[in-house]
Design a protein around this motif. Structure first.
Motif, mmCIF file in Angstrom:
data_model
loop_
_atom_site.group_PDB
_atom_site.id
_atom_site.type_symbol
_atom_site.label_atom_id
_atom_site.label_comp_id
_atom_site.label_asym_id
_atom_site.label_seq_id
_atom_site.Cartn_x
_atom_site.Cartn_y
_atom_site.Cartn_z
ATOM 1 N N VAL A 36 0.716 -1.258 0.100
ATOM 2 C CA VAL A 36 0.007 -0.043 0.078
ATOM 3 C C VAL A 36 0.773 1.317 -0.081
ATOM 4 C CG1 VAL A 36 -1.558 1.217 1.536
ATOM 5 C CG2 VAL A 36 -1.905 -1.234 1.052
ATOM 6 N N ILE A 37 1.760 1.518 1.077
ATOM 7 C CA ILE A 37 2.804 2.425 0.986
ATOM 8 C C ILE A 37 3.658 2.560 -0.221
ATOM 9 C CG2 ILE A 37 4.733 3.387 2.335
ATOM 10 C CD1 ILE A 37 3.377 2.345 4.917
ATOM 11 N N THR A 38 4.087 1.383 -1.019
ATOM 12 C CA THR A 38 4.961 1.448 -2.147
ATOM 13 C C THR A 38 4.093 2.104 -3.216
ATOM 14 O OG1 THR A 38 5.772 -0.573 -1.249
ATOM 15 C CG2 THR A 38 6.118 0.032 -3.876
ATOM 16 N N GLN A 39 2.970 2.014 -3.214
ATOM 17 C CA GLN A 39 1.916 2.740 -4.518
ATOM 18 C C GLN A 39 2.409 4.148 -4.169
ATOM 19 O OE1 GLN A 39 -0.103 1.481 -7.012
ATOM 20 N NE2 GLN A 39 0.668 -0.659 -6.120
ATOM 21 N N ALA A 40 2.102 4.718 -3.073
ATOM 22 C CA ALA A 40 2.365 6.187 -2.907
ATOM 23 C C ALA A 40 3.855 6.551 -2.882
ATOM 24 C CB ALA A 40 1.946 7.007 -1.759
ATOM 25 N N TYR A 41 4.679 5.801 -2.525
ATOM 26 C CA TYR A 41 6.213 5.928 -2.802
ATOM 27 C C TYR A 41 6.789 6.008 -4.228
ATOM 28 C CZ TYR A 41 11.287 4.705 -2.604
ATOM 29 O OH TYR A 41 12.536 4.385 -2.558
ATOM 30 N N ARG A 42 6.239 5.135 -5.100
ATOM 31 C CA ARG A 42 6.547 5.210 -6.422
ATOM 32 C C ARG A 42 5.970 6.394 -7.011
ATOM 33 N NH1 ARG A 42 5.257 -1.192 -7.878
ATOM 34 N NH2 ARG A 42 7.181 -1.984 -6.731
ATOM 35 N N LEU B 182 -8.871 8.733 8.529
ATOM 36 C CA LEU B 182 -7.982 9.300 7.605
ATOM 37 C C LEU B 182 -7.840 8.851 6.223
ATOM 38 C CD1 LEU B 182 -6.017 11.736 7.804
ATOM 39 C CD2 LEU B 182 -4.203 10.107 8.770
ATOM 40 N N LEU B 183 -7.788 7.495 6.272
ATOM 41 C CA LEU B 183 -7.717 6.869 4.985
ATOM 42 C C LEU B 183 -8.726 7.333 4.031
ATOM 43 C CD1 LEU B 183 -6.159 4.661 2.870
ATOM 44 C CD2 LEU B 183 -7.618 3.035 4.198
ATOM 45 N N GLU B 184 -10.012 7.273 4.521
ATOM 46 C CA GLU B 184 -11.300 7.397 4.006
ATOM 47 C C GLU B 184 -11.213 9.006 3.464
ATOM 48 O OE1 GLU B 184 -15.070 6.362 2.343
ATOM 49 O OE2 GLU B 184 -13.776 5.278 3.893
ATOM 50 N N GLU B 185 -10.632 9.926 4.277
ATOM 51 C CA GLU B 185 -10.737 11.325 3.740
ATOM 52 C C GLU B 185 -9.608 11.486 2.750
ATOM 53 O OE1 GLU B 185 -9.717 15.503 5.860
ATOM 54 O OE2 GLU B 185 -9.744 13.694 7.060
ATOM 55 N N LEU B 186 -8.478 10.741 2.996
ATOM 56 C CA LEU B 186 -7.419 10.622 1.878
ATOM 57 C C LEU B 186 -7.814 10.466 0.524
ATOM 58 C CD1 LEU B 186 -4.306 11.448 1.317
ATOM 59 C CD2 LEU B 186 -4.124 8.824 1.806
ATOM 60 N N THR B 187 -8.705 9.230 0.428
ATOM 61 C CA THR B 187 -8.789 8.713 -0.913
ATOM 62 C C THR B 187 -10.359 8.943 -1.604
ATOM 63 O OG1 THR B 187 -10.067 6.549 0.265
ATOM 64 C CG2 THR B 187 -7.662 6.813 -0.365
ATOM 65 N N GLN B 188 -11.033 10.252 -0.841
ATOM 66 C CA GLN B 188 -12.029 10.499 -1.238
ATOM 67 C C GLN B 188 -12.097 11.157 -2.629
ATOM 68 O OE1 GLN B 188 -15.302 10.510 -0.779
ATOM 69 N NE2 GLN B 188 -15.157 9.022 1.266
ATOM 70 N N SER B 189 -11.244 12.183 -2.725
ATOM 71 C CA SER B 189 -11.091 13.019 -3.859
ATOM 72 C C SER B 189 -9.474 13.098 -4.280
ATOM 73 C CB SER B 189 -11.608 14.637 -3.681
ATOM 74 O OG SER B 189 -11.311 15.432 -4.730
ATOM 75 N N ALA B 190 -9.255 13.307 -5.698
ATOM 76 C CA ALA B 190 -7.926 13.427 -5.905
ATOM 77 C C ALA B 190 -7.898 14.529 -6.883
ATOM 78 C CB ALA B 190 -7.611 12.151 -6.995
ATOM 79 N N ALA B 191 -8.665 15.588 -6.745
ATOM 80 C CA ALA B 191 -8.795 17.011 -7.614
ATOM 81 C C ALA B 191 -7.539 17.670 -7.314
ATOM 82 C CB ALA B 191 -10.041 17.397 -7.316
ATOM 83 N N GLY B 192 -6.890 18.162 -8.229
ATOM 84 C CA GLY B 192 -5.430 18.802 -8.209
ATOM 85 C C GLY B 192 -4.204 18.088 -8.257
ATOM 86 N N LEU B 193 -4.560 16.730 -7.863
ATOM 87 C CA LEU B 193 -3.222 15.838 -7.625
ATOM 88 C C LEU B 193 -2.574 15.691 -8.834
ATOM 89 C CD1 LEU B 193 -4.565 13.366 -5.039
ATOM 90 C CD2 LEU B 193 -3.044 15.420 -4.710
ATOM 91 N N ASP C 224 -0.796 13.560 -12.053
ATOM 92 C CA ASP C 224 -1.214 12.212 -12.656
ATOM 93 C C ASP C 224 -0.579 10.874 -11.875
ATOM 94 O OD1 ASP C 224 -2.893 13.827 -14.058
ATOM 95 O OD2 ASP C 224 -1.227 13.735 -15.991
ATOM 96 N N PRO C 225 0.449 10.758 -11.472
ATOM 97 C CA PRO C 225 1.141 9.608 -11.021
ATOM 98 C C PRO C 225 0.180 9.364 -9.469
ATOM 99 C CG PRO C 225 3.053 10.827 -11.675
ATOM 100 C CD PRO C 225 1.694 11.674 -11.718
ATOM 101 N N VAL C 226 -0.080 10.524 -8.963
ATOM 102 C CA VAL C 226 -0.783 10.385 -7.407
ATOM 103 C C VAL C 226 -2.078 9.965 -7.933
ATOM 104 C CG1 VAL C 226 -1.158 11.420 -5.241
ATOM 105 C CG2 VAL C 226 0.883 11.890 -6.628
ATOM 106 N N LYS C 227 -2.830 10.503 -8.865
ATOM 107 C CA LYS C 227 -4.259 9.942 -9.053
ATOM 108 C C LYS C 227 -4.304 8.740 -9.364
ATOM 109 C CE LYS C 227 -5.910 14.404 -11.180
ATOM 110 N NZ LYS C 227 -6.104 15.325 -12.353
ATOM 111 N N LYS C 228 -3.528 8.234 -10.291
ATOM 112 C CA LYS C 228 -3.456 6.855 -10.439
ATOM 113 C C LYS C 228 -3.364 5.897 -9.079
ATOM 114 C CE LYS C 228 -0.932 3.269 -13.124
ATOM 115 N NZ LYS C 228 0.189 3.040 -14.124
ATOM 116 N N THR C 229 -2.364 6.291 -8.408
ATOM 117 C CA THR C 229 -2.394 5.675 -6.814
ATOM 118 C C THR C 229 -3.513 5.941 -6.301
ATOM 119 O OG1 THR C 229 0.048 5.895 -6.878
ATOM 120 C CG2 THR C 229 -1.022 5.710 -4.748
#
Length: 433
Positions: A252-258, A348-359, A361-366
């Motif tokens: 899970v953490i590796t996804q954001a790390y990459r 906190l996980l729920e809040e983090l993954t709710q929206s990806a607006a403005g992030l 592209d690699p972070v949006k995919k994650t």
């Protein structure tokens, strides 16, 4: 003295004795691969009775055989044994002439290698030594070593009537044994015991493999810990209907790390090769992946990339994030995910993954990946299970492949892994037998 010498040579048969025919009981000569061998001349003769009529058989000369024994003193011991031949002539009690040859304890009929050598060769496979070196030590061929190891195949068959309540599996590179080049380790994650090595990670193959187990065994599985590889989910729900899927926290953490590293590299390219920003982002990349809670803010050091200013780690990270807005967004996402996983905070996980607006592209995919497996990640917060033990086993398998210079047969590959792993059920069953 004689019994002590024979015992030191690994001879268990009390009926064997030094051959009085030879004045020099021990001689040395070239035997195998131009290696020096110690020839020990022995005699095997004892009263033998006919298996048909029960009468004492007549002695009928000798037959000399050579048997490989355990090495000692840097030399291979070759036992040159004169075996007594026996004869029971045909009579009313024995319609046919019966012949026999003296037997040696712990040596099978027609065998030329002692059981002690076989046991020692198989036990050596539990160490990180190649088959060739084991064979050289015992003056046998490498294929003979593997043939001895195949004798423990009865301990390699998985119990298809039982599965642990908590299992985990992960893939590893196995070469050309499967179409995908990846095989699977199955482990009891609660006790860290390796259950089996599966040839392929393809869904159809995995499904057919686990369907060999009884329905009760499969339905008894309560948790399955895996990485975020999506194709696993369909067959897990079918084969283990009562199991809760737990996403491995490391993956899970590796996804954001990459994703963070991809954004950092993009910022370096935008800054231009050889620029101040590019050099700083390349030199201090490890500080960006470090947990912000562990950044040093007390000790200051000269920083070459920042004109030798006295800076602490927190100051350096802040200067790096000021170079790119996308990098700051990716860094904040990564740190928030670290906090949610380390604290086991589902809100906190729920809040983090709710929206990806403005992030970026690699972070949006994650974020899409994490949102897809959000419930599985939350499940990981409620247990201590992870794929950490399997990752350690993967490293062990890499060492096994490197030592052996690869394998051409999957069954031998699987056999070597299970014999060498000290935490496998195979190892436990073999040593307790």
């Amino acid at each position: 003295m004689k019994n002590c010498t024979l015992d030191l040579l690994g001879i268990k048969d009390s009926r064997l004795q030094f051959d009085p025919k030879y004045k020099n009981k021990v001689t040395t000569d070239d035997f195998y691969n131009h290696r020096k061998a110690r020839f020990i001349h022995l005699l095997q003769s004892y009263p033998c009775f006919c298996p048909v009529c029960g009468k004492k058989m007549k002695r009928n000369g000798f037959k000399t055989v050579e048997m490989v024994g355990l090495p000692s003193g840097g030399l291979t011991n070759i036992f040159s044994i004169r075996k007594q031949k026996y004869l029971c002539p045909s009579s009313a009690a024995c319609p046919k002439t019966i012949t026999k040859l003296a037997e040696v304890q712990d040596v099978k009929a027609n065998a030329r290698i002692s059981q002690a050598v076989k046991y020692q060769a198989v036990s050596k496979l539990g160490q990180n030594i190649s088959q060739k070196y084991i064979a050289t030590d015992f003056c046998i061929s490498s294929m003979t070593v593997m043939r001895f190891a195949q004798g423990v195949s009865t301990y390699l068959k998985p119990n298809q009537h039982y599965l642990p309540q908590n299992i985990a599996f992960d893939d590893f590179k196995s070469g050309n044994f499967s179409q995908s080049g990846m095989s699977i380790i199955v482990m009891d994650i609660a006790t860290h015991r390796t259950l089996d090595i599966v040839r392929s990670r393809q869904n159809t193959y995995l499904r057919s493999y686990f369907l060999q187990y009884d329905r009760q065994a499969r339905w008894a599985v309560q948790t399955v810990t895996v990485d975020l590889y999506s194709p696993y989910r369909a067959f897990i729900h079918d084969v283990f209907p009562n199991a809760l899927i737990i996403a491995d926290r490391f993956h899970v953490i590796t996804q954001a790390y990459r994703a963070l590293n991809q954004v950092r590299i993009q910022a370096m390219k935008q800054a231009g090769h050889g620029s101040h920003n590019s050099r700083a982002l390349k030199h201090y990349w490890k500080l960006l992946t470090k947990d912000s809670a562990h950044l040093d803010f007390k000790h200051y050091h000269k920083s070459r990339n920042f004109r030798n200013l006295q800076l602490c780690e927190q100051d350096i990270v802040e200067r790096l994030l000021a170079m790119s807005a996308d990098l700051r967004l990716a860094y904040n996402y990564y740190q928030t995910l670290l906090q949610a996983v380390h604290q086991g905070n589902p809100a906190l996980l729920e809040e983090l993954t709710q929206s990806a607006a403005g992030l970026p592209d690699p972070v949006k995919k994650t974020n899409r990946t994490l949102r897809k497996h959000r419930q599985e990640i939350k499940n990981s917060f409620e247990t201590t299970f992870s794929n950490g033990p399997i990752e350690g086993t993967n490293n062990k398998i890499k060492t096994i492949k490197k030592t052996a210079y690869g394998f051409r047969n999957f069954e031998n590959f699987r056999l070597r892994i299970l014999v060498e792993l000290k935490n496998s059920y195979v190892s436990l069953n073999f040593h307790s037998a």
